[in-house]
Design a protein around this motif. Structure first.
Motif, PDB file in Angstrom:
ATOM      1  N   PRO A   1      -9.281  46.307  -2.339  1.00  0.00           N
ATOM      2  CA  PRO A   1      -8.610  45.308  -2.156  1.00  0.00           C
ATOM      3  C   PRO A   1      -9.439  44.089  -2.170  1.00  0.00           C
ATOM      4  O   PRO A   1      -8.969  43.085  -2.303  1.00  0.00           O
ATOM      5  N   ASN A   2     -10.599  44.101  -1.950  1.00  0.00           N
ATOM      6  CA  ASN A   2     -11.660  42.914  -1.673  1.00  0.00           C
ATOM      7  C   ASN A   2     -12.561  42.664  -2.834  1.00  0.00           C
ATOM      8  O   ASN A   2     -13.259  41.722  -2.675  1.00  0.00           O
ATOM      9  N   ALA A   3     -12.651  43.580  -3.699  1.00  0.00           N
ATOM     10  CA  ALA A   3     -13.399  43.491  -4.754  1.00  0.00           C
ATOM     11  C   ALA A   3     -12.741  42.178  -5.776  1.00  0.00           C
ATOM     12  O   ALA A   3     -11.406  42.379  -5.875  1.00  0.00           O
ATOM     13  N   LEU A   4     -13.689  41.511  -6.477  1.00  0.00           N
ATOM     14  CA  LEU A   4     -13.173  40.353  -7.474  1.00  0.00           C
ATOM     15  C   LEU A   4     -13.091  41.346  -8.774  1.00  0.00           C
ATOM     16  O   LEU A   4     -13.727  42.037  -9.366  1.00  0.00           O
ATOM     17  N   HIS A   5     -11.663  40.962  -9.470  1.00  0.00           N
ATOM     18  CA  HIS A   5     -11.381  41.635 -10.707  1.00  0.00           C
ATOM     19  C   HIS A   5     -11.696  41.077 -11.813  1.00  0.00           C
ATOM     20  O   HIS A   5     -10.703  39.792 -11.875  1.00  0.00           O
ATOM     21  N   GLY A   6     -12.682  40.964 -12.775  1.00  0.00           N
ATOM     22  CA  GLY A   6     -12.763  40.184 -13.977  1.00  0.00           C
ATOM     23  C   GLY A   6     -12.104  40.715 -15.085  1.00  0.00           C
ATOM     24  O   GLY A   6     -12.012  41.880 -15.310  1.00  0.00           O
ATOM     25  N   PHE A   7     -11.429  39.928 -15.941  1.00  0.00           N
ATOM     26  CA  PHE A   7     -10.818  40.260 -17.079  1.00  0.00           C
ATOM     27  C   PHE A   7     -11.696  40.116 -18.309  1.00  0.00           C
ATOM     28  O   PHE A   7     -12.361  39.036 -18.432  1.00  0.00           O
TER      29      PHE A   7
ATOM     30  N   ALA B   1      -5.637  34.132 -16.086  1.00  0.00           N
ATOM     31  CA  ALA B   1      -6.384  33.084 -15.151  1.00  0.00           C
ATOM     32  C   ALA B   1      -7.029  33.599 -13.953  1.00  0.00           C
ATOM     33  O   ALA B   1      -8.248  33.200 -13.622  1.00  0.00           O
ATOM     34  N   PRO B   2      -6.340  34.552 -13.156  1.00  0.00           N
ATOM     35  CA  PRO B   2      -6.987  35.074 -11.937  1.00  0.00           C
ATOM     36  C   PRO B   2      -8.281  35.859 -12.209  1.00  0.00           C
ATOM     37  O   PRO B   2      -8.942  35.967 -11.177  1.00  0.00           O
ATOM     38  N   GLY B   3      -8.750  36.278 -13.123  1.00  0.00           N
ATOM     39  CA  GLY B   3      -9.808  37.047 -13.658  1.00  0.00           C
ATOM     40  C   GLY B   3     -10.779  36.484 -14.624  1.00  0.00           C
ATOM     41  O   GLY B   3     -11.571  37.399 -15.127  1.00  0.00           O
ATOM     42  N   LEU B   4     -10.767  35.268 -14.935  1.00  0.00           N
ATOM     43  CA  LEU B   4     -11.507  34.805 -15.947  1.00  0.00           C
ATOM     44  C   LEU B   4     -12.470  34.191 -15.326  1.00  0.00           C
ATOM     45  O   LEU B   4     -13.745  33.910 -16.260  1.00  0.00           O
ATOM     46  N   PHE B   5     -12.716  33.774 -14.347  1.00  0.00           N
ATOM     47  CA  PHE B   5     -13.750  32.901 -13.727  1.00  0.00           C
ATOM     48  C   PHE B   5     -14.709  33.491 -12.726  1.00  0.00           C
ATOM     49  O   PHE B   5     -15.632  32.885 -12.289  1.00  0.00           O
ATOM     50  N   HIS B   6     -14.695  34.914 -12.406  1.00  0.00           N
ATOM     51  CA  HIS B   6     -15.458  35.419 -11.427  1.00  0.00           C
ATOM     52  C   HIS B   6     -16.917  35.549 -11.945  1.00  0.00           C
ATOM     53  O   HIS B   6     -17.801  35.453 -11.287  1.00  0.00           O
TER      54      HIS B   6
END
Length: 566
Positions: free
Chosen positions: A228-234, A448-453
């Motif tokens: 749950p705390n990991a950043l998820h990049g797409f 958008a939630p995973g494009l910028f990590h």
């Protein structure tokens, strides 16, 4: 497999246990008088009989008093109960994976130096080399824990395109190190299946900083549940590809219409005619075709003949160019064949117009008229598609960090949002552009939630194309070593998870790595291989092997108590 009698040596090389004190109680070890591990071993350089003199601890109550400590040097020459050295096993695996050699070629190569059969070559690769390579990855577990504590892990998840209804092969890699954390098959790709695949990593309580994957809904839900705390990049490439779907579809339709119109009008002209005199084919090799000598002319050709030949050559080159352009294929989201075909045919039309002004030729006039008609008919679609393609290029340019100052994820997102606003404004000029713009915006908001990590986490890539490239490379390697598409599919299903493990970068490093694998760890990994391959044991086309398997089934059936059906 028994050692051939001709290999035995009478005088063994005896190795001594290198330990001086007991690892359990630190008391001094004593050396035994007898020998253990007496066997004949074939390596790539020699055949020798080896043994070791063990040591033991004499301290009463010590947990290690019952252990007979072997020689580490003896252990690193050949696996336990094997007469083939680690360098032989590595040679087979290296030629198979790096050299892409068939087993027959490997056998021919090494049988000149050691006594071995082709069946044993196959056995050593499948039952020794691949399990040892998988065990080698686990030797880095301590380093993995240290990395997780120091900076957190960065994971990559991706699956290979499944064959029909077969299970899908998935792999999880740690991107900072390249180590394979999990590699195996999934019968389905729902939330529960992904959770089960990811849970063993979470159970280790290792800190996961970020994850890169495709945007699959079931995978997103599983990631939120497990990490749950990991950043998820797409993957940004998949994002642009999905946003380009209606544009690519319209581009393909325009390409078909453009090509068909050209062929309807000037098809007979551009269609390749049979040459009046067949040219001599060019052949190379040990016995190549002769190279024609350039004739030495005593007198120049007549001016009319020379001009006519040059004119005919130019006409044929232009016709050949048009024929080629009508065969273009696209690779969305950036290479759109319809736009490219229209643009290049415009260049040909401009070239024709210039030549016709200099000298009018009937075929060029006909070709120009046909091209102009086709280009005029598709120009409205072409103009709109060029605008939509430019939108995709603008989005890609915003996301691309090359030749730009370092930016945070928030800064990139602000530029990206401005680009989307411009697309929405420019799209008001026509209904089709509105449709394209709406699709781009919908996909963009979804991704958008995973494009910028990736701009805030240095080790998180922008795409997972590297993993997909590994899948393609694995397919190519298996295809080259089998020569059959069907065999490649079977190998992927039977041992693809082990074939995906990369291994060390050099031959010497590989020998050193697999020679340090604990024997019990190897036995467990080999058992995993056998358990996975067990369902395929009846999948054979060998008449001899199939008859033997069916006979065994009959024997097992007859061994059951006779009686009625249950």
């Amino acid at each position: 497999m028994r050692t051939p009698s001709g290999l035995y040596r009478t005088t063994p090389i005896i190795y001594k246990c290198e330990l001086s004190h007991c690892p359990q109680c630190e008391q001094k070890l004593i050396e035994m008088k007898y020998l253990n591990g007496l066997k004949t071993v074939q390596t790539m350089s020699q055949v020798s009989t080896i043994a070791y003199r063990p040591k033991r601890c004499t301290e009463l109550g010590c947990a290690g008093s019952e252990v007979r400590w072997p020689s580490a040097t003896w252990q690193q020459i050949a696996p336990k109960y094997s007469i083939y050295g680690y360098d032989v096993i590595t040679q087979i695996g290296w030629e198979r994976q790096k050299g892409r050699a068939h087993f027959e070629a490997i056998y021919t190569s090494i049988s000149e130096r050691i006594q071995i059969s082709e069946a044993q070559v196959r056995h050593l690769y499948h039952q020794r080399y691949l399990p040892l390579l998988a065990c080698h990855e686990r030797q880095h577990f301590g380093e993995l824990e240290a990395l997780a504590q120091r900076s957190g892990l960065v994971l990559s998840l991706d699956g290979m395109m499944p064959e029909g209804g077969e299970p899908q092969l998935w792999v999880i890699r740690e991107l900072q190190t390249g180590w394979t954390l999990r590699s195996g098959w999934m019968n389905c790709q729902d939330e529960k299946a992904f959770i089960e695949f990811l849970q063993p990593i979470a159970a280790l309580n290792l800190a996961v900083k970020a994850v890169m994957s495709d945007k699959q809904r079931a995978l997103l839900l599983a990631m939120k549940a497990v990490f749950p705390n990991a950043l998820h990049g797409f993957c940004q490439f998949h994002y642009l590809g999905n946003a380009a779907e209606p544009i690519a579809k319209a581009d393909e339709q325009m390409k078909i219409e453009l090509r068909q119109t050209v062929r309807d009008d000037v098809g007979d002209l551009i269609r390749q005619k049979k040459a009046e005199k067949c040219p001599v084919p060019v052949v190379t090799g040990m016995i190549p075709s002769p190279v024609p000598l350039t004739p030495t002319r005593t007198a120049p050709l007549e001016p009319e003949v020379s001009v006519e030949r040059e004119r005919e050559s130019i006409v044929q080159d232009l016709l050949s160019r048009v024929r080629y352009l009508l065969t273009l294929k696209g690779r969305p989201p950036f290479r759109l064949a319809g736009i490219e075909m229209h643009t290049r045919l415009q260049e040909v039309a401009a070239c024709l117009d210039e030549r016709i002004q200099h000298h009018s030729e009937p075929r060029l006039l006909e070709l120009l008229a046909g091209l102009q008609k086709a280009l005029t008919a598709t120009r409205p679609e072409y103009t709109e598609l060029c605008q939509a393609a430019q939108w995709l290029a603008d989005l890609a340019d915003v996301l691309d960090p090359d030749e730009k100052p370092a930016r945070t994820g928030a800064q990139v997102r602000a530029e990206w949002q401005t680009c989307l606003t411009d697309i929405e404004t420019q799209g008001q000029s026509s209904p089709r552009l509105q449709e394209f713009g709406a699709k781009i915006r919908k996909v963009s908001l979804s991704y958008a939630p995973g494009l910028f990590h990736t701009y805030d986490v240095p080790d998180l890539p922008r795409t997972n194309n590297n993993c997909e490239s590994e899948f393609r490379e694995l397919r190519r390697r298996l295809s080259s070593t089998t020569g059959q598409a069907g065999a490649t599919k079977r190998l992927l299903l039977r041992e693809g998870a082990w074939e995906l493990i990369p291994g060390p970068g050099s031959f010497a490093e590989t020998v050193a790595a697999i020679s340090h694998v604990e024997y019990d760890e190897f036995l467990q990994e080999r058992q995993r291989v056998r358990i996975h391959r067990a369902p395929f044991r009846l999948h054979t086309r060998s008449p001899k092997q199939s008859r033997a398997q069916l006979q065994k089934l009959i024997q097992r059936w007859k061994a059951l108590p006779a009686g009625s059906d249950p």
